[in-house]
Design an enzyme around this catalytic site. Structure first.
Site, mmCIF file in Angstrom:
data_model
loop_
_atom_site.group_PDB
_atom_site.id
_atom_site.type_symbol
_atom_site.label_atom_id
_atom_site.label_comp_id
_atom_site.label_asym_id
_atom_site.label_seq_id
_atom_site.Cartn_x
_atom_site.Cartn_y
_atom_site.Cartn_z
ATOM 1 N N ASP A 225 -76.418 44.665 81.052
ATOM 2 C CA ASP A 225 -76.246 44.084 79.736
ATOM 3 C C ASP A 225 -74.743 44.142 79.331
ATOM 4 O OD1 ASP A 225 -78.610 43.279 79.370
ATOM 5 O OD2 ASP A 225 -79.331 45.044 78.527
ATOM 6 N N ARG A 290 -76.433 54.505 103.802
ATOM 7 C CA ARG A 290 -77.269 53.632 103.543
ATOM 8 C C ARG A 290 -76.945 52.308 103.967
ATOM 9 N NH1 ARG A 290 -78.708 55.411 97.387
ATOM 10 N NH2 ARG A 290 -80.027 57.207 97.951
ATOM 11 N N HIS A 357 -80.829 48.083 95.279
ATOM 12 C CA HIS A 357 -81.088 49.627 94.745
ATOM 13 C C HIS A 357 -79.690 49.826 93.760
ATOM 14 C CE1 HIS A 357 -82.127 53.574 94.228
ATOM 15 N NE2 HIS A 357 -81.032 54.185 94.914
#
Length: 596
Positions: A225, A290, A357
Site C-alpha cells: 500500500d 537464496r 518471498h
C-alpha cells in the site's frame, strides 16, 4: 465531494503507516523522543506480517565463534550482487550487535546456548574472513518464531511509550503539496469515517507487495500500500525488478519453511536422492544465497529430476536430525509441515518449491529513512515530510538479493534511525501549514469513484489474472520474450481496472472495496516490476535472464528508478550504486565473481 463523507481531522508531529517490526520500532522511537506520534494500521499490530518471520535476525555477536561486523558487511554486499549501497550496508551491519542487545533488553526471548548466551545459527551466504573462512553462525534466533517474539516485544514498547494507535484504518493516499508530504488520508473500516491526518513526517512501513504473485509466502495483507501511494504521488520506486523467491515454500501451499531448517542441518535432494546443491555451490552447498538455491532447484525440476507425480518439486530432509533438536529449535516448522504437507518431519521429507518471498525493491531512501529522488545531478535529493522503512523501502541494503535474517535486522536498525532523524528535524507540537482544499478533494474523489465503480469486471478475477501473469512471466528465470509479453498483459489488466464492479457500496467493513483499493496498489507495482525487468539486460541476483546469463558491471551497476506518469506510461531512469563506505573503518568492497 468531501461534503458527502464524514471526515475527521487530526494533527500529529509524525504519523507511521504500518505496525510491523519497522513501523513499531519507528513509532515508539519517535514517541520516546517526545514527538506526538500516531500509528495507522489496517490490521491489529501483532497480526502484521513480521509475525511470520521464522529463522532469525543477523548480527556479528560472535557467540558461537569468532565474528566481525565487517565480515557481515562483506557477505551482505556479495549477497546483493554488488547492487547494495555500501554506506547503508555498513550502517546496518555496524549497528547490528547493539540492535540485538537493545531487543534483548526490551524482552525478546531469544534461544540460549548452554552458557546463557544468545543462540546463533548458520544461514545462507553468511561466512567468516571475508568469504574465505568457514560458515558464520550469525543469525540470532528465538526457536523458529523469531518474528513473533520481536513483534510482540515491540508492540509492548509502543504501548509503554504511549503511541496513539488507529487500528483497522486503511491508508488511502498521501497529502502532497509543492513536492512535500503534509500527511495521509485513511478510512476507518469499523465505522466508515474518513480521517485526514496532518503530520510533519509520514513514515511508510507498509511492507512488500508479494501478493502481486500467485504463490507467495506473504500474508494476503501484503499488498504494497505504501508503494502504491508513492507512485500515485508522482514519486519513483527503485529496483523493482528484484523479487526474491525463497527456495523452500511448501509445495502447493506456498507456506514458508525457514532457511533455519537448512541452517540446522537440513538438505535438499532430487528424484535420484542426490544432494544436488553440492554441484551448484560446492562450498556453501544448501546454505548458498537464496537466488542461487532457487535457480538450482528450478534447473533440477526443468531437467526432469523433480520429485512427485508431476516431477515439479524437490524434497527437504530433516528426518536425519534428532526429534529433540527439531522440537527445541524448529517447533513451528514441524507443525507447519504436518498441517500443510501432511508430513511428519521426523520420518519423511518435506515437498518444497521456490516461492515469492521478499521485494528487494521499494521506495528509495537514505539510511536515515528519508525518501529520496533524483533531481538533476543530485541523485539523493530529499523529499520533505516523508520516510519509508522496512520492506516498503529500498535503502538499498539488499541490492539484487537479500541474505536471510537481514530483513528483521533492516526493520529494527532503520526503524530506529528514522526515529532519531525525525527527532532531529521536528520540534514537538509545532504548527502545521494550511493545506489547499483541492488536495484532499482529489483523494476523496478517487476513493468515491472506486467505491461506486459499476463496470463488468470482478476484482477477484482481475487479481487472479495479474497474479498468474506475474508468476509465469516474471519468475525465477526470465527472457525478453516472456517479459515483453508479461508487460503487455499486465498493462492490459491494469487498463481493465477502470471497468471493475464493486457490489458492496457501504463504508463499514466493506471487504469488496478494501480488495479493490489493494488491487490498485498491486497493479501499479506489478507494472513497474515487469517493465524494469524487461529493461535490465543482464543477470544479477534474483534477476536471472536466460538470454543475458552474465552480470554486466560496465553497464548495469546502477539502480532502476521507475514511475508512472498521468497518462499511464512507464518512465524508467537510473542512478549509480553507492560503492563508497560510510567511514574508513572498512574499505570499499570491489565487485568480483559471486561464487558460493
Amino acid at each position: 465531494m468531501t461534503k458527502a463523507y464524514n471526515i475527521i481531522h487530526h494533527k500529529f508531529d509524525v504519523v507511521v503507516v504500518g505496525a510491523g517490526g519497522a513501523g513499531l520500532r519507528s513509532a515508539f522511537g519517535m514517541a520516546k523522543e517526545g514527538l506526538n506520534t500516531a500509528c495507522i494500521t489496517k490490521i491489529f499490530p501483532t497480526r502484521s506480517h513480521t509475525v511470520a518471520a521464522q529463522g532469525g535476525i543477523s548480527a556479528a555477536l560472535g557467540n558461537m565463534g569468532e565474528d566481525d561486523w565487517r565480515w557481515h558487511m562483506y557477505d551482505t554486499v556479495k549477497g546483493s550482487d554488488w547492487l547494495g549501497d555500501q554506506d547503508a550496508i555498513e550502517y546496518m551491519c555496524k549497528n547490528a550487535p547493539d540492535a540485538i542487545l537493545e531487543l534483548e533488553h526490551y524482552g525478546v526471548p531469544f534461544s540460549r546456548t548452554e552458557d546463557g548466551k544468545i543462540y546463533q545459527r548458520p544461514f545462507g551466504g553468511m561466512t567468516t574472513e571475508y568469504g574465505k573462512g568457514k560458515a558464520a553462525q550469525r543469525t540470532c534466533a528465538a526457536a523458529d518464531r523469531t518474528g513473533h517474539a520481536i513483534l510482540h516485544t515491540l508492540y509492548q514498547q509502543s504501548l509503554k511509550h504511549k503511541v496513539q494507535f488507529f487500528i483497522e484504518y486503511f491508508a488511502i493516499d498521501l497529502l502532497m503539496e509543492d513536492g512535500e508530504c503534509r500527511g495521509v488520508v485513511a478510512w476507518n473500516l469499523d465505522d466508515g469515517s474518513l480521517h485526514c491526518f496532518r503530520a510533519h513526517n509520514v513514515v511508510l512501513a507498509t511492507g512488500g507487495y508479494g501478493r502481486a504473485y500467485f504463490s507467495a509466502t506473504s500474508a494476503h495483507t501484503c499488498t504494497g500500500d505504501g508503494g502504491g501511494m508513492v507512485i500515485r504521488a508522482g514519486l519513483p520506486l527503485q529496483d523493482m525488478e528484484f523479487v526474491q523467491f525463497h527456495p523452500t515454500g511448501i509445495y502447493s501451499a506456498g507456506c514458508l519453511i525457514t532457511e533455519g531448517a537448512r541452517g540446522e542441518g537440513g538438505y535438499l535432494v532430487n528424484a535420484n536422492g542426490e544432494r544436488f546443491m553440492e554441484r551448484y555451490a560446492p562450498a556453501a552447498k544448501d546454505l548458498a544465497s537464496r537466488d542461487v538455491v532457487s535457480r538450482a532447484m528450478t534447473i533440477e525440476i526443468r531437467e526432469g529430476r523433480g520429485v512427485g507425480e508431476y516431477k515439479d518439486h524437490v524434497f527437504l530432509h530433516l528426518n536425519h536430525l534428532s526429534p529433540e533438536i527439531l522440537h527445541r529449535r524448529l517447533p513451528g516448522i514441524s507443525e507447519t509441515a504436518k498441517i500443510f504437507a501432511g508430513v511428519d518431519v521426523t520420518k519423511d521429507p518435506i515437498p518444497v518449491l521456490p516461492t515469492v518471498h521478499y521485494n528487494m525493491g521499494g521506495i528509495p531512501t537514505n539510511y536515515h529513512g528519508q525518501v529520496i529522488i533524483k533531481d538533476g545531478k543530485n541523485h539523493n535529493s530529499i523529499v520533505n515530510g516523508i520516510m519509508a522503512i522496512g520492506e516498503a523501502a529500498c535503502v538499498s541494503v539488499h541490492g539484487a538479493n537479500r541474505l536471510g535474517s537481514n530483513s528483521l535486522l533492516d526493520l529494527v536498525v532503520f526503524g530506529r534511525s528514522s526515529a532519531l532523524k525525525a527527532a532531529e528535524l521536528i520540534k514537538p507540537v509545532s504548527p502545521h501549514k494550511p493545506l489547499k482544499k483541492e488536495i484532499l478533494e482529489k483523494i476523496i474523489n478517487r476513493f468515491d469513484k472506486i467505491r461506486h465503480a459499476n463496470g463488468n469486471v470482478l476484482v477477484a478475477d482481475l487479481r487472479l489474472q495479474m497474479q498468474r501473469t506475474m508468476q509465469s512471466h516474471v519468475s525465477v528465470f526470465r527472457t525478453q520474450e516472456l517479459l515483453d509479453e508479461g508487460a503487455r498483459m499486465i498493462s492490459e489488466i491494469r487498463n481493465r481496472y477502470k471497468d471493475i464492479k464493486i457490489n458492496d457500496k457501504s463504508l463499514i467493513w466493506n471487504s469488496d472495496l478494501v480488495e479493490a483499493l489493494e488491487l490498485d496498489n498491486l497493479l501499479d507495482q506489478a507494472l513497474v516490476t515487469v517493465y524494469s525487468a524487461a529493461a535490465r539486460k543482464e543477470s544479477r541476483g534474483a534477476h536471472a535472464r536466460e538470454d543475458y546469463p552474465d552480470r554486466n558491471d560496465i553497464d548495469w551497476i546502477k539502480h532502476t528508478l521507475s514511475s508512472i506518469d498521468d497518462s499511464g506510461q512507464i518512465i524508467l531512469d537510473y542512478k549509480p550504486v553507492t560503492l563508497t563506505t560510510l567511514t574508513d573503518e572498512i574499505s570499499t568492497i570491489p565487485p568480483v565473481k559471486r561464487i558460493y
